[in-house]
Design a protein around this motif. Structure first.
Motif, PDB file in Angstrom:
ATOM      1  N   SER A  29      29.558  39.048  45.330  1.00 54.74           N
ATOM      2  CA  SER A  29      30.760  39.366  46.105  1.00 54.74           C
ATOM      3  C   SER A  29      31.811  38.273  45.968  1.00 54.74           C
ATOM      4  N   PHE A  30      31.377  37.026  46.110  1.00 58.37           N
ATOM      5  CA  PHE A  30      32.341  35.932  46.017  1.00 58.37           C
ATOM      6  C   PHE A  30      32.884  35.778  44.597  1.00 58.37           C
ATOM      7  N   SER A  31      32.017  35.809  43.596  1.00 54.75           N
ATOM      8  CA  SER A  31      32.477  35.570  42.224  1.00 54.75           C
ATOM      9  C   SER A  31      33.401  36.679  41.742  1.00 54.75           C
ATOM     10  N   VAL A  32      33.140  37.930  42.156  1.00 52.09           N
ATOM     11  CA  VAL A  32      34.022  39.036  41.795  1.00 52.09           C
ATOM     12  C   VAL A  32      35.398  38.846  42.424  1.00 52.09           C
ATOM     13  N   VAL A  33      35.417  38.509  43.719  1.00 49.92           N
ATOM     14  CA  VAL A  33      36.675  38.339  44.436  1.00 49.92           C
ATOM     15  C   VAL A  33      37.480  37.172  43.875  1.00 49.92           C
ATOM     16  N   GLN A  34      36.789  36.093  43.506  1.00 51.99           N
ATOM     17  CA  GLN A  34      37.498  34.896  43.045  1.00 51.99           C
ATOM     18  C   GLN A  34      38.247  35.141  41.741  1.00 51.99           C
ATOM     19  N   THR A  35      37.641  35.864  40.800  1.00 48.69           N
ATOM     20  CA  THR A  35      38.258  36.017  39.475  1.00 48.69           C
ATOM     21  C   THR A  35      39.046  37.308  39.301  1.00 48.69           C
ATOM     22  N   ALA A  36      38.915  38.255  40.241  1.00 50.59           N
ATOM     23  CA  ALA A  36      39.519  39.572  40.037  1.00 50.59           C
ATOM     24  C   ALA A  36      41.035  39.517  39.890  1.00 50.59           C
ATOM     25  N   VAL A  37      41.697  38.537  40.532  1.00 51.33           N
ATOM     26  CA  VAL A  37      43.162  38.499  40.479  1.00 51.33           C
ATOM     27  C   VAL A  37      43.695  37.810  39.224  1.00 51.33           C
ATOM     28  N   VAL A  38      42.827  37.125  38.484  1.00 58.13           N
ATOM     29  CA  VAL A  38      43.297  36.318  37.345  1.00 58.13           C
ATOM     30  C   VAL A  38      44.101  37.137  36.338  1.00 58.13           C
ATOM     31  N   PRO A  39      43.586  38.292  35.852  1.00 57.05           N
ATOM     32  CA  PRO A  39      44.342  39.012  34.815  1.00 57.05           C
ATOM     33  C   PRO A  39      45.567  39.746  35.337  1.00 57.05           C
ATOM     34  N   ILE A  40      45.757  39.847  36.650  1.00 54.91           N
ATOM     35  CA  ILE A  40      46.898  40.611  37.158  1.00 54.91           C
ATOM     36  C   ILE A  40      47.962  39.732  37.796  1.00 54.91           C
ATOM     37  N   LEU A  41      47.864  38.416  37.631  1.00 54.03           N
ATOM     38  CA  LEU A  41      48.876  37.541  38.234  1.00 54.03           C
ATOM     39  C   LEU A  41      50.298  37.879  37.761  1.00 54.03           C
ATOM     40  N   PRO A  42      50.524  38.147  36.461  1.00 54.35           N
ATOM     41  CA  PRO A  42      51.883  38.532  36.050  1.00 54.35           C
ATOM     42  C   PRO A  42      52.351  39.824  36.721  1.00 54.35           C
ATOM     43  N   SER A  43      51.453  40.797  36.857  1.00 55.73           N
ATOM     44  CA  SER A  43      51.817  42.059  37.518  1.00 55.73           C
ATOM     45  C   SER A  43      52.120  41.833  38.994  1.00 55.73           C
ATOM     46  N   LEU A  44      51.338  40.975  39.635  1.00 57.87           N
ATOM     47  CA  LEU A  44      51.579  40.678  41.042  1.00 57.87           C
ATOM     48  C   LEU A  44      52.921  39.975  41.243  1.00 57.87           C
ATOM     49  N   ALA A  45      53.300  39.133  40.289  1.00 62.69           N
ATOM     50  CA  ALA A  45      54.592  38.442  40.393  1.00 62.69           C
ATOM     51  C   ALA A  45      55.738  39.453  40.445  1.00 62.69           C
ATOM     52  N   LYS A  46      55.657  40.487  39.618  1.00 62.93           N
ATOM     53  CA  LYS A  46      56.696  41.526  39.626  1.00 62.93           C
ATOM     54  C   LYS A  46      56.615  42.357  40.901  1.00 62.93           C
ATOM     55  N   GLU A  47      55.397  42.724  41.288  1.00 63.57           N
ATOM     56  CA  GLU A  47      55.196  43.578  42.463  1.00 63.57           C
ATOM     57  C   GLU A  47      55.697  42.906  43.736  1.00 63.57           C
ATOM     58  N   LEU A  48      55.458  41.607  43.863  1.00 64.17           N
ATOM     59  CA  LEU A  48      55.810  40.876  45.081  1.00 64.17           C
ATOM     60  C   LEU A  48      57.146  40.140  44.969  1.00 64.17           C
ATOM     61  N   ASP A  49      57.796  40.271  43.814  1.00 62.54           N
ATOM     62  CA  ASP A  49      59.085  39.619  43.562  1.00 62.54           C
ATOM     63  C   ASP A  49      58.980  38.109  43.761  1.00 62.54           C
ATOM     64  N   VAL A  50      57.997  37.514  43.043  1.00 69.56           N
ATOM     65  CA  VAL A  50      57.724  36.083  43.129  1.00 69.56           C
ATOM     66  C   VAL A  50      57.791  35.510  41.721  1.00 69.56           C
ATOM     67  N   SER A  51      58.209  34.263  41.594  1.00 72.08           N
ATOM     68  CA  SER A  51      58.295  33.639  40.278  1.00 72.08           C
ATOM     69  C   SER A  51      56.901  33.419  39.689  1.00 72.08           C
TER      70      SER A  51
END
Length: 496
Positions: A29-51
């Motif tokens: 549970s912890f290891s999945v949660v920790q790494t799951a956001v790594v490949p989508i950081l660029p997408s999250l930047a656009k989604e949340l309007d963050v640099s």
């Protein structure tokens, strides 16, 4: 006489079947949660309007929280019982996932990632529970399975992220973390017994905890943000200086107080100190390689003349063999530890990691090259993760196993932060000039080759570190969880 062992054997089988799956799921549970956001950081930047520089705080905040809370929860587990602290650790993961699902604010999402970082306490607490609850002959395999689950979960998290994004939005990733966390809480609550091992003579060390959190925070923020601020900037150098000064103060405090949070004499034993060094290097290799391989696979081939124009899902699938390799490594590592001791699997772990990355530096034009290297690397990481707790548990008494394994987890996290920062610096330091403008600068192929070779060198050094540890005692005895009064004799044998 013949009837006496039968009830014990049945109880041992029941304990193994009930406890170990719950602990493995908690670790996943912890290891999945920790790494799951790594490949989508660029997408999250656009989604949340963050640099792009600010969005990395979603990873930095989680690493920082895990690094600070892991040793604290491990120590409190030694003092107050491992099961209550394990439930608190998982509760933080669940609360963070629930907050992430409910918010659209970048600030609150960072808070959610901090809460999720409490899940870092699962590793040392689960290892301590295995040492307490499982029969002696099952401890080696149980510890290996939990440790290897870190690599398995990291690989599965990358695949699951891509799969979820194919059909839903980024919130689905946090829903996945929430579901995993709730199931883990239920299994731990009902299947893990209250552990009998507590350090009744120990005490709280609030000043030690505060200064530990201080220097770890300064170090991790400096390492994680150095690429964005500049490695010679006032902020970066200032934080490194703060980390050094506060770490020195922390060390002085821990040698003076009667009940230190971290026993520095215990940490300085060769089997513990060199295993922690290996953990830092292996963490560097794992996190760094995941980032580099994922980025390489997603590079648009028509523009860069390398890469595979992979989607997030496709890139995650390319890294899936690493999860399978780590899964295979758990029983193999346990067998090697039982027969030859923990040195061989730790050496093999570093060597296989180096072989995988050197292979990619030389061969990277076909998808099969990525799959092959990923499988070899995952096998190496799994073997190394299985071996490190074996070294540590053989060198420390039962009542200190939580904090000892917690500090090893911290150094893996610090190594991961350093590895990610170094890989980012290598890739951004040599970019291509393209005839058209695109949102992200593409590294040259030489930059990726340098990144692969750097990771290979770090892994081979990690494989050489175990030769600095002289292990005399058989691993089965070291891991079996002998009575506390025998600890001193065991330590002499282990740290010869």
């Amino acid at each position: 006489m013949s009837e006496a062992p039968q009830p014990t054997t049945a109880a041992e089988k029941q304990s193994n079947a009930r406890v170990l799956p719950a602990l493995i799921l908690a670790m996943l549970s912890f290891s999945v949660v920790q790494t799951a956001v790594v490949p989508i950081l660029p997408s999250l930047a656009k989604e949340l309007d963050v640099s792009g520089s600010n969005i990395t705080w979603l990873m930095t905040a989680n690493l920082l929280s895990a690094a600070v809370l892991t040793p604290l929860l491990g120590r409190f587990g030694d003092l107050r019982g491992r099961k209550p602290m394990l439930l608190i650790s998982l509760a933080g993961l669940v609360a963070g996932s629930a907050l992430a699902v409910s918010t659209h604010s970048f600030t609150w999402l960072i808070v959610a990632r901090v809460l999720q970082g409490a899940g870092g306490g699962v590793m040392p607490l689960a290892i301590s529970i295995v040492r307490d609850e499982l029969p002696k002959q099952k401890v080696t395999g149980g510890v290996a399975a939990i440790s290897a689950s870190m690599g398995v979960g990291s690989g599965l998290g990358l695949v699951a992220t891509g799969l979820l994004l194919e059909h839903w939005n980024y919130k689905s990733i946090f829903w996945m973390g929430l579901a995993f966390g709730l199931l883990a809480v239920a299994l731990v609550a009902f299947r893990v017994p209250s552990d009998p091992v507590t350090d009744k003579d120990g005490g709280a060390d609030p000043l030690g905890a505060l200064t530990l959190a201080g220097w770890l925070s300064a170090l991790l923020v400096a390492v994680s943000q150095g690429n964005h601020w500049g490695w010679t900037s006032t902020k970066t150098l200032g934080l490194f200086a703060v980390a050094a000064v506060v770490a020195l103060i922390w060390g002085i405090i821990e040698t003076k107080v009667s009940h230190p949070l971290v026993d520095l004499k215990m940490m300085s034993r060769p089997a513990v100190a060199f295993t922690n060094l290996a953990g830092l290097l292996i963490g560097f290799g794992m996190y760094g390689s995941f980032m580099v391989i994922s980025n390489f696979a997603q590079t648009p081939e028509k523009l860069a003349h390398y890469g595979f124009t992979a989607t997030v899902l496709h890139a995650g699938v390319m890294l899936l063999p690493s999860a399978i390799g780590s899964m295979v490594a758990a029983p193999v590592g346990a067998l090697l530890i039982a027969r030859r001791g923990p040195r061989l699997p730790l050496v093999l772990g570093g060597v296989l990691g180096a072989v995988a990355m050197a292979y990619l530096a030389l061969r990277h034009s076909h998808e099969g090259d990525i799959y092959t290297a990923s499988a070899i690397f995952g096998l190496g990481i799994g073997l190394a993760f299985a071996a490190m707790p074996a070294f540590i548990n053989g060198a420390v008494p039962v009542e200190q196993s939580g904090i000892a394994n917690g500090m090893n987890s911290v150094l893996r996290t610090v190594g991961g932060a350093i590895g990610t920062a170094v890989m980012t610096a290598i890739l951004t330091g040599d970019t291509m000039k393209l005839p058209i403008k695109i949102a992200v600068l593409l590294p040259t192929l030489d930059a990726y080759k340098h990144a692969f070779w750097t990771t290979a060198i770090v892994c081979i050094v990690a494989g050489a570190v175990p030769f600095l540890i002289r292990t005399v005692k058989p691993a089965a005895t070291a891991l079996g969880g002998s009575a506390p009064q025998d600890s001193s004799a065991e330590l002499v044998k282990t740290d010869a």
